[in-house]
Design an enzyme around this catalytic site. Sequence first.
Site: not given
Ligand SMILES: [Zn+2]
Length: 166
Positions: A136-137
Amino acid sequence: MAVREILLLGNEDLYSISSEISPEQIEKAKRISIDLHDTMLDFKEKYRFGRAIAAPQIGEFWRIIYMNWANHPYVLVNPRLQFGEEQFEVWDDCMSFPGLEVKLKRYKKTTISYKDLEWNECALEFENDLSELIQHEYDHLDGILAVQKALDSKSFRINRLKAGCY
Ligand SMILES: [Zn+2]
């Protein structure tokens, strides 16, 4: 040290591709990582979630991820990701749209290589929820948001607690 404003869904800047940090820019990376720490802590007090944040979320378009894992802070500079084969479905959340959860697919296992703030080459291996988190990051660094990866148009839900409704 400062709590910075987190860019929210709808802000076009979140779709920007962030640049690599050069060794000469490491002091800048340190300053950004302190702001990421302060901003995440402040967010966590308000919304009671948040384990990692990417620099572009505070308007710093550099390839830096800050995460807090098992009470240990990690700053990942210029990360590179490798995936296992297997994927799984998961509900994802984001500090740029607190309260909105998105169902998507992520890889079950991830290896991330990166530079730390002393410019050492490091690597970490993650599984399951942490693997999801780091993917996600990492996506933020490429201007990709979880909403763009939704499985279908019904893969959205509101989590009242994460929206700050207690
Ligand atoms: Zn995020």
